[in-house]
Design a protein around this motif. Structure first.
Motif, PDB file in Angstrom:
ATOM      1  N   LEU A 189     -20.692   9.872  84.272  1.00 12.56           N
ATOM      2  CA  LEU A 189     -22.193  10.553  83.928  1.00 12.56           C
ATOM      3  C   LEU A 189     -22.812   9.415  84.557  1.00 12.56           C
ATOM      4  N   LEU A 190     -23.109   7.958  84.162  1.00 12.93           N
ATOM      5  CA  LEU A 190     -23.560   6.891  85.134  1.00 12.93           C
ATOM      6  C   LEU A 190     -23.619   7.046  86.349  1.00 12.93           C
ATOM      7  N   ASP A 191     -24.630   6.878  86.598  1.00 15.75           N
ATOM      8  CA  ASP A 191     -24.903   6.695  88.344  1.00 15.75           C
ATOM      9  C   ASP A 191     -24.677   5.372  88.788  1.00 15.75           C
ATOM     10  N   ALA A 192     -24.808   4.864  89.794  1.00 13.12           N
ATOM     11  CA  ALA A 192     -25.302   3.852  90.644  1.00 13.12           C
ATOM     12  C   ALA A 192     -25.977   3.176  90.065  1.00 13.12           C
ATOM     13  N   ASP A 193     -26.809   2.936  89.531  1.00 20.91           N
ATOM     14  CA  ASP A 193     -28.210   2.297  88.465  1.00 20.91           C
ATOM     15  C   ASP A 193     -27.745   2.054  87.822  1.00 20.91           C
ATOM     16  N   GLY A 194     -27.182   3.306  86.693  1.00 25.28           N
ATOM     17  CA  GLY A 194     -26.462   2.674  85.388  1.00 25.28           C
ATOM     18  C   GLY A 194     -27.468   3.963  84.178  1.00 25.28           C
ATOM     19  N   LYS A 195     -28.328   4.611  85.049  1.00 27.06           N
ATOM     20  CA  LYS A 195     -28.946   6.121  84.243  1.00 27.06           C
ATOM     21  C   LYS A 195     -28.123   7.193  83.853  1.00 27.06           C
ATOM     22  N   SER A 196     -28.074   8.306  83.354  1.00 26.56           N
ATOM     23  CA  SER A 196     -27.809   9.254  83.499  1.00 26.56           C
ATOM     24  C   SER A 196     -27.506  10.066  84.471  1.00 26.56           C
ATOM     25  N   ARG A 197     -26.162  11.228  84.733  1.00 25.73           N
ATOM     26  CA  ARG A 197     -26.629  11.894  85.686  1.00 25.73           C
ATOM     27  C   ARG A 197     -27.275  13.134  85.259  1.00 25.73           C
ATOM     28  N   CYS A 198     -26.794  13.658  84.135  1.00 29.84           N
ATOM     29  CA  CYS A 198     -27.484  14.168  82.945  1.00 29.84           C
ATOM     30  C   CYS A 198     -26.999  15.447  83.018  1.00 29.84           C
ATOM     31  N   ASP A 199     -27.500  16.642  83.424  1.00 28.85           N
ATOM     32  CA  ASP A 199     -26.973  18.300  84.191  1.00 28.85           C
ATOM     33  C   ASP A 199     -25.916  18.674  85.304  1.00 28.85           C
ATOM     34  N   GLU A 206     -33.877  11.944  81.739  1.00 30.53           N
ATOM     35  CA  GLU A 206     -33.007  10.501  81.719  1.00 30.53           C
ATOM     36  C   GLU A 206     -32.575   9.615  80.795  1.00 30.53           C
ATOM     37  N   PRO A 207     -34.451   8.562  80.200  1.00 32.57           N
ATOM     38  CA  PRO A 207     -34.022   7.574  79.195  1.00 32.57           C
ATOM     39  C   PRO A 207     -33.722   8.510  78.101  1.00 32.57           C
ATOM     40  N   TRP A 208     -33.594   9.593  77.576  1.00 33.41           N
ATOM     41  CA  TRP A 208     -33.029   9.599  76.419  1.00 33.41           C
ATOM     42  C   TRP A 208     -31.168   9.555  76.219  1.00 33.41           C
ATOM     43  N   HIS A 209     -31.350  10.533  77.428  1.00 37.75           N
ATOM     44  CA  HIS A 209     -29.558  11.121  77.225  1.00 37.75           C
ATOM     45  C   HIS A 209     -28.424   9.563  77.889  1.00 37.75           C
ATOM     46  N   THR A 210     -29.340   8.682  78.811  1.00 33.91           N
ATOM     47  CA  THR A 210     -28.994   7.390  79.333  1.00 33.91           C
ATOM     48  C   THR A 210     -29.110   7.355  77.386  1.00 33.91           C
ATOM     49  N   GLY A 211     -30.091   7.153  77.067  1.00 31.12           N
ATOM     50  CA  GLY A 211     -29.544   6.014  75.237  1.00 31.12           C
ATOM     51  C   GLY A 211     -29.223   6.642  74.763  1.00 31.12           C
ATOM     52  N   GLN A 212     -28.319   7.747  74.691  1.00 30.30           N
ATOM     53  CA  GLN A 212     -27.211   8.540  73.986  1.00 30.30           C
ATOM     54  C   GLN A 212     -26.178   7.453  74.419  1.00 30.30           C
ATOM     55  N   LEU A 213     -25.884   8.334  75.737  1.00 24.66           N
ATOM     56  CA  LEU A 213     -24.634   7.729  75.994  1.00 24.66           C
ATOM     57  C   LEU A 213     -24.226   6.245  75.466  1.00 24.66           C
ATOM     58  N   LEU A 216     -18.176  -1.067  76.630  1.00 25.84           N
ATOM     59  CA  LEU A 216     -19.493  -2.417  76.137  1.00 25.84           C
ATOM     60  C   LEU A 216     -20.284  -2.171  77.818  1.00 25.84           C
ATOM     61  N   ALA A 217     -19.332  -2.824  78.913  1.00 27.42           N
ATOM     62  CA  ALA A 217     -20.206  -3.243  80.237  1.00 27.42           C
ATOM     63  C   ALA A 217     -20.657  -2.179  80.578  1.00 27.42           C
ATOM     64  N   ALA A 218     -19.997  -0.774  80.137  1.00 24.51           N
ATOM     65  CA  ALA A 218     -20.977   0.817  81.038  1.00 24.51           C
ATOM     66  C   ALA A 218     -21.991   0.873  80.258  1.00 24.51           C
ATOM     67  N   ALA A 219     -22.017   0.187  78.199  1.00 21.14           N
ATOM     68  CA  ALA A 219     -23.076   0.059  77.977  1.00 21.14           C
ATOM     69  C   ALA A 219     -23.880  -0.636  77.980  1.00 21.14           C
ATOM     70  N   ARG A 220     -23.806  -1.832  78.485  1.00 26.82           N
ATOM     71  CA  ARG A 220     -24.991  -2.691  79.288  1.00 26.82           C
ATOM     72  C   ARG A 220     -25.318  -2.805  79.836  1.00 26.82           C
ATOM     73  N   LYS A 221     -24.773  -2.014  81.412  1.00 28.92           N
ATOM     74  CA  LYS A 221     -25.463  -1.183  82.347  1.00 28.92           C
ATOM     75  C   LYS A 221     -26.278  -0.313  82.454  1.00 28.92           C
ATOM     76  N   ALA A 222     -26.043   0.982  81.341  1.00 24.75           N
ATOM     77  CA  ALA A 222     -26.917   1.602  81.733  1.00 24.75           C
ATOM     78  C   ALA A 222     -28.713   0.624  80.149  1.00 24.75           C
ATOM     79  N   GLY A 223     -28.069   0.144  79.426  1.00 25.07           N
ATOM     80  CA  GLY A 223     -29.159  -0.714  79.062  1.00 25.07           C
ATOM     81  C   GLY A 223     -30.193  -1.227  79.446  1.00 25.07           C
ATOM     82  N   ASN A 224     -29.645  -2.123  81.377  1.00 28.26           N
ATOM     83  CA  ASN A 224     -30.723  -3.008  81.331  1.00 28.26           C
ATOM     84  C   ASN A 224     -31.437  -1.785  82.725  1.00 28.26           C
ATOM     85  N   TRP A 225     -30.643  -0.944  83.053  1.00 30.44           N
ATOM     86  CA  TRP A 225     -31.773   0.039  83.801  1.00 30.44           C
ATOM     87  C   TRP A 225     -32.416   0.961  82.699  1.00 30.44           C
TER      88      TRP A 225
END
Length: 414
Positions: free
Chosen positions: A43-53, A66-73, A90-99
């Protein structure tokens, strides 16, 4: 995960009497790990954001808020991490949080301190949407709590302060929905969501906007009582604007003309009312949230299913789209209310947990884009073509619910 001891005792005695249908801990952990692996690796792409649908027919991913979908992930991964201790989550969550915090606006004269959380679907990428920010902030604030790194909550709080200063309309108990990304102007007269409506009113350009309880979280992080006061005022507005079914029909994505209500929107508001109760201990917020929860309990089918389209006028649910995120999110709200003494909701969340365990794509599914996901389909028609997607939100909310249920049954059992 605010569960009262009274509910824990009740669950304990039910267990002793042999009437419990609690799934084994191993089954819950297996589902959590498979879904978290899917969230992290797919679900998380290389940048750390959700791919969504994910369009099942085309085999392609499409972005959607993407911002809210990523935040919920992020929130789902963190909840699963707290149960399993798996550092990869945790590492995946950090990556998404950095995005997410990378969306901070630093050089715009009017928008400095805001985040560029644009809608990205029906209205394009020119408008920042309040709820696109707020639905993602719970994960961002939680990331700071779990890691001890304040940079995430600082960016979220900065955006909340901008919204408080520029979008909050306390006299009417609402916040404006949209801001123009280029000009920094708040849209107070016309909303692109109602582009075909000639004469728009305040209800078309604003809502109570407590989804995600951003002002409550900002208050807890900053200590600024203005945030607390805003959350409580807006929740009081929710109670005033709620109909007899516990639904806020005048606000999209509910559709008053069709008597249809959105599968998650009203649950966001109910959850924010529970947060208002935590701040005030005033049971009026529990009563209002329970009204919403009862309507969702009616919408839930015997097997636990909740469909995307449901109605308050007695029409049967549209079975075209299966909404696993609603099954899970309603389960979270039902669990919390049961913890406050509303035992009527125990059968509902028990149905939800069994549904989530049964309705996930297999970990060895032929399509790697769906392995371990919680079912959350959305079927629409675009330009004469069927548009059938599997959505990320089933998994993000599913992780939250699996973790909360596990905590209740196995980590805090008496």
């Amino acid at each position: 995960m605010k569960i009262k001891a009274s509910l824990l005792c009740l669950c304990f005695f039910i267990s002793l009497s042999g009437k419990s249908q609690t799934p084994p801990a191993a089954d819950l952990l297996k589902a959590m790990k498979e879904s978290a692996n899917y969230a992290s690796a797919v679900l998380l792409d290389a940048d750390g954001k959700s791919r969504c649908d994910y369009n099942i027919i085309e085999g392609k991913w499409y972005p959607y808020e993407e911002p809210w979908h990523t935040g919920q992930l992020i929130l789902g991964l963190l909840d699963a991490y707290k149960v399993t201790g798996d550092s990869r989550m945790l590492a995946a969550a950090r990556k998404a949080g950095n995005w997410w915090i990378g969306l901070e606006i630093k050089d715009h004269p009017k928008l400095k301190g805001m985040v560029a959380a644009t809608h990205g679907d029906a209205i394009g990428n020119d408008q920042i949407v309040f709820a696109t920010i707020s639905d993602g902030t719970p994960g961002i604030f939680e990331l700071s709590k779990v890691t001890g790194d304040k940079k995430y909550a600082k960016v979220a709080s900065s955006a909340c302060r901008w919204m408080l200063n520029n979008m909050y309309y306390p006299e009417k108990g609402v916040c404006y929905d949209l801001v123009d990304l280029k000009t920094g102007e708040v849209l107070k007269e016309n909303s692109p969501f109602y582009k075909d409506k000639e004469n728009q009113t305040l209800e078309d350009v604003s809502r109570p906007n407590t989804e995600g309880s951003p002002f409550k979280d900002a208050y807890e992080f900053t200590g600024d009582k203005k945030f607390k006061e805003a959350h409580i005022l807006l929740c009081n507005s929710l109670i005033e604007k709620q109909n007899e079914d516990g639904i806020w029909m005048r606000y999209m994505p509910n559709h008053i003309e069709e008597s249809s209500f959105h599968p998650r929107f009203n649950l966001w508001y109910a959850e924010s009312l529970l947060e208002a109760y935590e701040l005030t201990k005033d049971r009026k917020y529990l009563e209002a949230a329970a009204k919403t929860a009862r309507t969702y309990a009616k919408a839930q089918k015997k097997d636990g299913t909740i469909f995307y389209e449901n109605y308050t006028d007695g029409k049967p649910s549209d079975k075209g789209s299966v909404c696993g995120s609603a099954v899970a999110f309603a389960g979270i709200v039902w669990m919390r209310l049961a913890g406050y003494g509303y035992s009527e909701f125990i059968p509902s969340y028990e149905k939800s947990i069994h549904w989530i365990l049964k309705n996930r794509y297999a970990a060895d599914h032929p399509d790697p884009n769906m392995r371990g996901a919680v079912i959350n389909t959305r079927m629409r028609s675009k330009n004469g073509q069927i548009w059938l997607t599997q959505r990320d939100v089933g998994t993000s909310f599913g992780l939250r619910f699996l973790a909360a249920y596990y905590e209740l049954k196995y980590k805090k059992q008496i």
